[in-house]
Scaffold this motif. Structure first.
Motif, mmCIF file in Angstrom:
data_model
loop_
_atom_site.group_PDB
_atom_site.id
_atom_site.type_symbol
_atom_site.label_atom_id
_atom_site.label_comp_id
_atom_site.label_asym_id
_atom_site.label_seq_id
_atom_site.Cartn_x
_atom_site.Cartn_y
_atom_site.Cartn_z
ATOM 1 N N ASP A 99 -36.391 -59.721 -54.758
ATOM 2 C CA ASP A 99 -35.771 -58.403 -54.629
ATOM 3 C C ASP A 99 -36.089 -57.802 -53.261
ATOM 4 O OD1 ASP A 99 -38.297 -57.126 -54.769
ATOM 5 O OD2 ASP A 99 -38.158 -56.891 -56.939
ATOM 6 N N ALA A 100 -35.421 -56.711 -52.960
ATOM 7 C CA ALA A 100 -35.527 -56.109 -51.628
ATOM 8 C C ALA A 100 -36.936 -55.621 -51.343
ATOM 9 C CB ALA A 100 -34.527 -54.957 -51.497
ATOM 10 N N VAL A 136 -31.037 -53.991 -45.259
ATOM 11 C CA VAL A 136 -30.696 -53.814 -46.675
ATOM 12 C C VAL A 136 -29.760 -52.618 -46.841
ATOM 13 C CG1 VAL A 136 -31.615 -53.198 -48.950
ATOM 14 C CG2 VAL A 136 -32.801 -54.889 -47.553
ATOM 15 N N HIS A 137 -30.113 -51.495 -46.208
ATOM 16 C CA HIS A 137 -29.295 -50.282 -46.340
ATOM 17 C C HIS A 137 -27.907 -50.484 -45.762
ATOM 18 C CE1 HIS A 137 -33.292 -47.881 -46.622
ATOM 19 N NE2 HIS A 137 -32.865 -48.249 -47.808
ATOM 20 N N ARG A 138 -27.826 -51.178 -44.623
ATOM 21 C CA ARG A 138 -26.520 -51.414 -44.001
ATOM 22 C C ARG A 138 -25.636 -52.310 -44.865
ATOM 23 N NH1 ARG A 138 -29.538 -52.174 -39.246
ATOM 24 N NH2 ARG A 138 -29.151 -54.427 -39.324
ATOM 25 N N SER A 139 -26.272 -53.188 -45.643
ATOM 26 C CA SER A 139 -25.496 -54.084 -46.497
ATOM 27 C C SER A 139 -25.166 -53.455 -47.850
ATOM 28 C CB SER A 139 -26.266 -55.390 -46.721
ATOM 29 O OG SER A 139 -27.446 -55.156 -47.481
ATOM 30 N N GLY A 140 -25.571 -52.179 -48.029
ATOM 31 C CA GLY A 140 -25.267 -51.471 -49.270
ATOM 32 C C GLY A 140 -26.289 -51.665 -50.361
ATOM 33 N N GLY A 141 -27.405 -52.314 -50.052
ATOM 34 C CA GLY A 141 -28.440 -52.537 -51.051
ATOM 35 C C GLY A 141 -29.406 -51.372 -51.160
ATOM 36 N N LYS A 142 -30.254 -51.430 -52.170
ATOM 37 C CA LYS A 142 -31.273 -50.402 -52.390
ATOM 38 C C LYS A 142 -32.637 -51.064 -52.489
ATOM 39 C CE LYS A 142 -28.247 -47.129 -54.773
ATOM 40 N NZ LYS A 142 -28.008 -46.369 -56.021
ATOM 41 N N ILE A 143 -33.665 -50.320 -52.118
ATOM 42 C CA ILE A 143 -35.033 -50.832 -52.182
ATOM 43 C C ILE A 143 -35.777 -50.079 -53.267
ATOM 44 C CG2 ILE A 143 -37.215 -51.076 -50.944
ATOM 45 C CD1 ILE A 143 -35.629 -51.394 -48.396
#
Length: 384
Positions: free
Chosen positions: A346-347, A364-371
């Protein structure tokens, strides 16, 4: 020691036995057992701490458990120096690397499980280029990473590959011996510091007279050991060593900085000639299934990188790794991102173990993901 029980059984206060605890470690697939006052025996399972469903330990409990496994000389070492390390075999199921120490006046123990079965390159995901390096007749290969990152497992896999594939005399110097290697195509002699030889330095002083082809230095912990390992690599031996560093460039800088200033230029030249590769690794909690896997940074010393070492330009090594992908090189953060993109970690795990956490967080944020991972259920593990 032996013992077996069903997962639902508990260890009663009056009959807590170390063999039953170790049996639980093996059955649960845990990496470590922690024994300390004020908490039940606790496993490290898939990277997380999980208490066994037993009583909270008192000082007399931890003392009793320690005495069940520690040889007399290590108990004496504990009393005189406040701690001691050793290895034990648990039947044919596994070995354990044991650390006993004092804290707040009481005894504590940490036991790391060392499986008896050696893993293959494919199972632990070592870069294929390592296979070619193991054929080399000489040079220094470093395996680095924080404590618990799987360095010993990687080294054991490499030594076993050489043992199966080539006619070599392999000498290991370890404190304590972790994986046992038996003679196959090679001869393997394993020397344990404290039992077979008083120190790493003494072992390396003698090893060159023992007709070795391959030398494993369990830990390059001081200047004399580092010097001896480099000298052995220079004089026509394949030498493996470990350091508690992260990243290839950081490893090279750590070695150079261990020497007095007036020797550093000389050691840069020696390293540029003798160093053949740095494998830096971290161990990760998997996201796709229970268990853990390793992420690697891999540096192979090409003539261009040898020049960077010799000319004190190690700050350019990361860029050289990026442009050296055709040689099988990779940066740790690139491997972490690949594992995250494949859904295997996971991130948050990726960012926690990254060298440049801010850069990967932005990615991660630029790819639309969340941490952020959900809280782990804090359930006790039955058994022990």
């Amino acid at each position: 020691m032996s013992g077996a029980e069903t997962p639902s059984q508990r260890v009663e206060a009056s009959s807590m036995q170390m063999d039953r605890l170790l049996d639980t470690v093996i059955r649960q697939g845990a990496s470590d057992l922690h024994v300390t006052v004020g908490r039940p025996p606790t496993l490290r399972l898939n990277g997380r701490l999980r208490s066994l469903a037993t009583k909270v330990l008192a000082a007399e409990d931890t003392m009793s458990l320690m005495k069940q496994i520690a040889p007399e000389k290590n108990q004496q070492d504990l009393q005189e120096n406040g701690g001691s390390d050793f290895g034990i075999a648990f039947g044919t199921a596994a070995r354990f690397r044991c650390s006993i120490f004092k804290q707040r006046g009481a005894v504590a123990l940490v036991m790391r499980q060392i499986p008896n079965r050696l893993m293959t390159f494919a199972e632990i995901g070592l870069p294929d280029i390592c296979l070619d390096l193991l054929r080399r007749p000489r040079g220094l290969m470093l395996v680095t990473g924080p404590t618990g990152s799987g360095k010993s497992t990687s080294l054991a896999t490499m030594i076993d590959y050489i043992n199966q594939s080539f006619e070599r005399h392999i000498v290991t110097v370890e404190d304590p011996i972790e994986f046992y290697h038996y003679h196959k195509k090679s001869i393997v002699n394993q020397r344990e510091v404290g039992d077979d030889v008083p120190s790493f330095t003494e072992a390396l002083k003698r090893v060159l007279r023992q007709d070795p082809d391959v030398i494993l230095v369990g830990e390059m912990r001081d200047l004399e050991t580092i010097e001896a390992a480099i000298r052995a690599a220079e004089t026509g031996h394949l030498v493996f060593g470990t350091l508690h560093t992260t990243g290839a460039a950081g490893t090279i800088n750590r070695i150079i900085d261990a020497f007095p200033t007036n020797q550093q230029e000389q050691i840069r030249v020696q390293l540029s000639v003798s160093l053949i590769a740095v494998l830096s690794q971290v161990l990760l909690v998997r996201n796709d299934k229970p268990g853990r896997l390793a992420a690697y940074e891999f540096l192979m010393v090409t003539p261009a990188i040898a020049n960077l070492i010799r000319e004190n330009k190690t700050f350019r090594i990361d860029s050289a790794i990026q442009t050296g992908k055709k040689f099988g090189m990779q940066l740790l953060d690139d491997h972490l991102w690949r594992l995250y993109s494949e859904g295997r970690i996971d991130a948050e795990e990726m960012v926690d173990k990254a060298k440049d956490a801010a850069s990967l967080r932005d990615k991660v944020h630029r790819s639309g993901g969340k941490i952020g991972r959900p809280e782990w259920d804090e359930e006790d593990i039955k058994g022990g």
